[in-house]
Design a protein around this motif. Structure first.
Motif, mmCIF file in Angstrom:
data_model
loop_
_atom_site.group_PDB
_atom_site.id
_atom_site.type_symbol
_atom_site.label_atom_id
_atom_site.label_comp_id
_atom_site.label_asym_id
_atom_site.label_seq_id
_atom_site.Cartn_x
_atom_site.Cartn_y
_atom_site.Cartn_z
ATOM 1 N N TRP A 161 -71.934 69.878 72.062
ATOM 2 C CA TRP A 161 -72.173 69.692 70.636
ATOM 3 C C TRP A 161 -73.249 68.650 70.352
ATOM 4 O O TRP A 161 -73.390 67.672 71.073
ATOM 5 N N SER A 162 -73.951 68.853 69.238
ATOM 6 C CA SER A 162 -74.883 67.876 68.688
ATOM 7 C C SER A 162 -74.417 67.605 67.261
ATOM 8 O O SER A 162 -74.171 68.546 66.494
ATOM 9 N N ALA B 157 -74.227 67.781 59.907
ATOM 10 C CA ALA B 157 -74.003 69.083 60.537
ATOM 11 C C ALA B 157 -73.546 68.895 61.974
ATOM 12 O O ALA B 157 -73.840 67.883 62.612
ATOM 13 N N GLN C 151 -73.630 71.144 65.556
ATOM 14 C CA GLN C 151 -74.230 72.327 66.158
ATOM 15 C C GLN C 151 -73.727 72.513 67.580
ATOM 16 O O GLN C 151 -73.732 71.573 68.379
ATOM 17 N N TYR C 152 -73.321 73.740 67.893
ATOM 18 C CA TYR C 152 -72.888 74.073 69.242
ATOM 19 C C TYR C 152 -74.122 74.241 70.121
ATOM 20 O O TYR C 152 -75.035 75.008 69.797
ATOM 21 N N ILE C 153 -74.176 73.501 71.240
ATOM 22 C CA ILE C 153 -75.308 73.582 72.162
ATOM 23 C C ILE C 153 -74.834 73.948 73.572
ATOM 24 O O ILE C 153 -75.601 73.861 74.528
ATOM 25 N N LEU D 51 -68.632 78.508 62.088
ATOM 26 C CA LEU D 51 -69.980 78.257 62.561
ATOM 27 C C LEU D 51 -70.835 79.473 62.219
ATOM 28 O O LEU D 51 -70.365 80.606 62.325
ATOM 29 N N TYR E 221 -76.049 80.655 64.342
ATOM 30 C CA TYR E 221 -76.794 79.719 65.193
ATOM 31 C C TYR E 221 -75.895 78.624 65.762
ATOM 32 O O TYR E 221 -76.369 77.701 66.400
ATOM 33 N N GLY E 222 -74.597 78.717 65.470
ATOM 34 C CA GLY E 222 -73.649 77.733 65.980
ATOM 35 C C GLY E 222 -73.596 76.453 65.186
ATOM 36 O O GLY E 222 -73.236 75.409 65.712
ATOM 37 N N VAL E 223 -73.937 76.506 63.902
ATOM 38 C CA VAL E 223 -73.988 75.309 63.061
ATOM 39 C C VAL E 223 -72.903 75.349 61.992
ATOM 40 O O VAL E 223 -72.694 76.369 61.343
ATOM 41 N N THR F 134 -71.775 73.003 58.592
ATOM 42 C CA THR F 134 -72.195 71.922 57.712
ATOM 43 C C THR F 134 -70.993 71.058 57.383
ATOM 44 O O THR F 134 -69.942 71.574 57.001
#
Length: 92
Positions: A9-10, A27, A29-31, A53, A56-58, A60
């Motif tokens: 995650w980010s 946000a 985001q899955y990385i 999500l 794009y895996g995001v 908010t």
């Protein structure tokens, strides 16, 4: 702005400086390398949520209000697909 990252995650958590309660946004985001999870549960700085999500895996983060300062220690706890992770955030 507070940021943090793990293998999966980010996280970005923005705090607008004001004289009183400070508006927030951010946000997650899955990385990771696996399939993007459909939903994520999170909690941080007296806030929590359960969000889908996007493609794009995001997710908010819910806009809110905080009294956090730049020297505050903030960590985001994440739950997804029977996994849990805590990511400390630092000022960037």
């Amino acid at each position: 702005m507070f940021t943090g990252e793990s293998d999966n995650w980010s996280v970005r958590y923005e705090v607008e400086k004001t004289n009183s309660c400070q508006p927030t946004a951010g946000a997650i985001q899955y990385i990771g390398k696996e399939t993007i999870p459909k939903r994520i549960e999170y909690s941080y700085d007296k806030a929590s949520g359960d969000e889908p999500l996007n493609e794009y895996g995001v997710a908010t983060l819910a806009k809110g209000c905080t009294y956090a300062r730049e020297d505050s220690e903030i960590a985001v706890m994440l739950k997804w697909d029977n996994q849990t992770e805590t990511i400390p955030l630092t000022v960037k």
